[in-house]
Design a protein around this motif. Structure first.
Motif, mmCIF file in Angstrom:
data_model
loop_
_atom_site.group_PDB
_atom_site.id
_atom_site.type_symbol
_atom_site.label_atom_id
_atom_site.label_comp_id
_atom_site.label_asym_id
_atom_site.label_seq_id
_atom_site.Cartn_x
_atom_site.Cartn_y
_atom_site.Cartn_z
ATOM 1 N N ASP A 40 0.863 -1.179 0.000
ATOM 2 C CA ASP A 40 0.000 0.000 0.000
ATOM 3 C C ASP A 40 0.902 1.231 0.000
ATOM 4 O OD1 ASP A 40 -1.881 1.959 0.345
ATOM 5 O OD2 ASP A 40 -2.759 1.099 2.151
ATOM 6 N N PRO A 41 0.804 2.100 -1.018
ATOM 7 C CA PRO A 41 1.693 3.264 -1.078
ATOM 8 C C PRO A 41 1.567 4.178 0.135
ATOM 9 C CG PRO A 41 0.169 3.274 -2.938
ATOM 10 C CD PRO A 41 -0.109 2.052 -2.143
ATOM 11 N N VAL A 42 0.434 4.138 0.817
ATOM 12 C CA VAL A 42 0.271 4.990 1.994
ATOM 13 C C VAL A 42 1.247 4.561 3.077
ATOM 14 C CG1 VAL A 42 -1.341 5.668 3.832
ATOM 15 C CG2 VAL A 42 -2.119 5.530 1.470
ATOM 16 N N ARG A 44 4.164 3.348 2.502
ATOM 17 C CA ARG A 44 5.525 3.593 2.017
ATOM 18 C C ARG A 44 5.863 5.077 1.939
ATOM 19 N NH1 ARG A 44 8.440 -0.566 -1.069
ATOM 20 N NH2 ARG A 44 9.620 1.283 -1.463
ATOM 21 N N LEU A 45 4.866 5.924 1.702
ATOM 22 C CA LEU A 45 5.124 7.349 1.575
ATOM 23 C C LEU A 45 4.676 8.056 2.854
ATOM 24 C CD1 LEU A 45 3.730 7.921 -2.021
ATOM 25 C CD2 LEU A 45 6.111 7.679 -1.367
ATOM 26 N N PRO A 46 5.572 8.760 3.524
ATOM 27 C CA PRO A 46 5.142 9.469 4.728
ATOM 28 C C PRO A 46 4.000 10.433 4.412
ATOM 29 C CG PRO A 46 7.519 9.542 4.476
ATOM 30 C CD PRO A 46 6.967 8.938 3.222
ATOM 31 N N SER A 47 3.104 10.615 5.357
ATOM 32 C CA SER A 47 1.929 11.456 5.128
ATOM 33 C C SER A 47 2.318 12.884 4.784
ATOM 34 C CB SER A 47 1.023 11.431 6.351
ATOM 35 O OG SER A 47 1.717 11.916 7.479
ATOM 36 N N LEU A 48 3.487 13.297 5.169
ATOM 37 C CA LEU A 48 3.978 14.628 4.831
ATOM 38 C C LEU A 48 3.943 14.858 3.321
ATOM 39 C CD1 LEU A 48 5.522 17.268 5.611
ATOM 40 C CD2 LEU A 48 7.612 15.948 5.388
ATOM 41 N N TYR A 49 4.206 13.797 2.538
ATOM 42 C CA TYR A 49 4.252 13.926 1.091
ATOM 43 C C TYR A 49 2.904 13.645 0.432
ATOM 44 C CZ TYR A 49 9.229 13.931 1.953
ATOM 45 O OH TYR A 49 10.459 14.231 2.420
ATOM 46 N N GLY A 50 1.903 13.273 1.196
ATOM 47 C CA GLY A 50 0.594 12.934 0.649
ATOM 48 C C GLY A 50 0.001 14.019 -0.216
ATOM 49 N N GLU A 51 0.264 15.283 0.097
ATOM 50 C CA GLU A 51 -0.307 16.358 -0.698
ATOM 51 C C GLU A 51 0.393 16.531 -2.041
ATOM 52 O OE1 GLU A 51 0.418 19.232 2.378
ATOM 53 O OE2 GLU A 51 1.817 20.301 1.093
ATOM 54 N N TYR A 52 1.586 15.954 -2.200
ATOM 55 C CA TYR A 52 2.335 16.091 -3.450
ATOM 56 C C TYR A 52 2.134 14.905 -4.393
ATOM 57 C CZ TYR A 52 4.658 19.725 -0.813
ATOM 58 O OH TYR A 52 4.921 20.827 -0.060
ATOM 59 N N TYR A 53 1.736 13.762 -3.862
ATOM 60 C CA TYR A 53 1.551 12.578 -4.672
ATOM 61 C C TYR A 53 0.093 12.154 -4.636
ATOM 62 C CZ TYR A 53 6.611 11.970 -4.461
ATOM 63 O OH TYR A 53 7.942 12.147 -4.579
ATOM 64 N N VAL A 55 -1.685 9.278 -4.276
ATOM 65 C CA VAL A 55 -1.369 7.928 -3.824
ATOM 66 C C VAL A 55 -2.167 6.883 -4.598
ATOM 67 C CG1 VAL A 55 -1.380 6.399 -1.826
ATOM 68 C CG2 VAL A 55 -0.662 8.756 -1.564
ATOM 69 N N GLU A 56 -3.385 7.207 -4.989
ATOM 70 C CA GLU A 56 -4.184 6.240 -5.747
ATOM 71 C C GLU A 56 -3.590 5.985 -7.131
ATOM 72 O OE1 GLU A 56 -6.562 4.112 -4.703
ATOM 73 O OE2 GLU A 56 -5.948 4.971 -2.785
ATOM 74 N N LEU A 57 -3.004 7.008 -7.742
ATOM 75 C CA LEU A 57 -2.337 6.792 -9.034
ATOM 76 C C LEU A 57 -1.114 5.898 -8.855
ATOM 77 C CD1 LEU A 57 -2.512 10.255 -10.851
ATOM 78 C CD2 LEU A 57 -3.713 8.140 -11.421
ATOM 79 N N VAL A 58 -0.375 6.109 -7.779
ATOM 80 C CA VAL A 58 0.783 5.266 -7.483
ATOM 81 C C VAL A 58 0.315 3.827 -7.288
ATOM 82 C CG1 VAL A 58 2.632 4.806 -5.809
ATOM 83 C CG2 VAL A 58 2.129 7.162 -6.494
ATOM 84 N N ARG A 59 -0.739 3.658 -6.522
ATOM 85 C CA ARG A 59 -1.272 2.311 -6.250
ATOM 86 C C ARG A 59 -1.719 1.637 -7.547
ATOM 87 N NH1 ARG A 59 -6.259 0.009 -4.891
ATOM 88 N NH2 ARG A 59 -6.018 -1.812 -3.570
ATOM 89 N N GLU A 60 -2.433 2.372 -8.395
ATOM 90 C CA GLU A 60 -2.877 1.813 -9.668
ATOM 91 C C GLU A 60 -1.687 1.389 -10.529
ATOM 92 O OE1 GLU A 60 -5.549 4.583 -11.534
ATOM 93 O OE2 GLU A 60 -6.881 4.589 -9.779
ATOM 94 N N ALA A 61 -0.625 2.183 -10.524
ATOM 95 C CA ALA A 61 0.574 1.836 -11.288
ATOM 96 C C ALA A 61 1.224 0.572 -10.726
ATOM 97 C CB ALA A 61 1.563 2.999 -11.279
#
Length: 177
Positions: A40-42, A44-53, A55-61
């Motif tokens: 789950d990309p959530v 792997r990516l700290p929530s601090l970066y959630g506004e820049y990525y 996450v659903e697109l990352v997950r779909e990829a």
């Protein structure tokens, strides 16, 4: 020779070696299940970066990549005459980590051998990145075959110099005055 073999792949060159190695241990008529675990990309990516990525697109990829790798592995093993099943495991749905997901699949399916690649990390890289293969080995109840990556770990400089010394070193002369 094994009849039900679970292969865990991750798309690395080591996974390619795993696909090749299975032919050496599979019995005629063996069933091979190839699995790919999507984290789950959530997590792997700290929530601090959630506004820049997104996450659903990352997950779909990640899901699309997993399906692609499974299709390639399935085709490759089918071409060698194996009965192949593929399974994509999504940790968002399952929870836990990759080693636990592999164990759950192994136990549920009843594999009598699990094959994993190991990337041969050492030192700090191993400490920071961990080892799925090592963690799986600790929790597995059944036979596990680890396939080593083709990369050789770098030899520290002090080992190189020690290895470069002649095989026989004459004894030191001492003065016993």
């Amino acid at each position: 020779m094994y009849k039900k073999i679970l292969l865990a792949i991750d798309g690395s060159p080591t996974s390619d070696k795993v696909l090749t190695e299975v032919a050496n241990v599979a019995a005629p008529g063996a069933v091979i299940r190839v699995m790919y675990v999507v984290e789950d990309p959530v997590t792997r990516l700290p929530s601090l970066y959630g506004e820049y990525y997104d996450v659903e697109l990352v997950r779909e990829a990640l899901l699309a990549e997993g399906h692609k790798l499974l299709a390639q592995a399935g085709s490759r093993l089918s071409a060698k005459g194996f009965d192949v099943e593929t399974r994509l495991v999504d940790l968002r749905e399952l929870g836990g980590g990759i080693p636990e997901a592999i164990k759950a699949e192994n136990d549920a399916w009843g594999a009598n051998l699990t094959i994993l690649g190991t990337h041969g990390r050492r030192g700090m890289r191993r400490l920071l990145l961990g080892s799925v293969a090592e963690q799986f080995m600790r929790i597995s109840d059944g036979p596990v075959l680890l396939v080593r990556s083709g990369e050789q770990p770098a030899v520290p400089a002090r080992r190189r110099t020690a290895a470069a010394k002649p095989a026989s070193v004459p004894p030191l002369e001492t003065d016993h005055a």
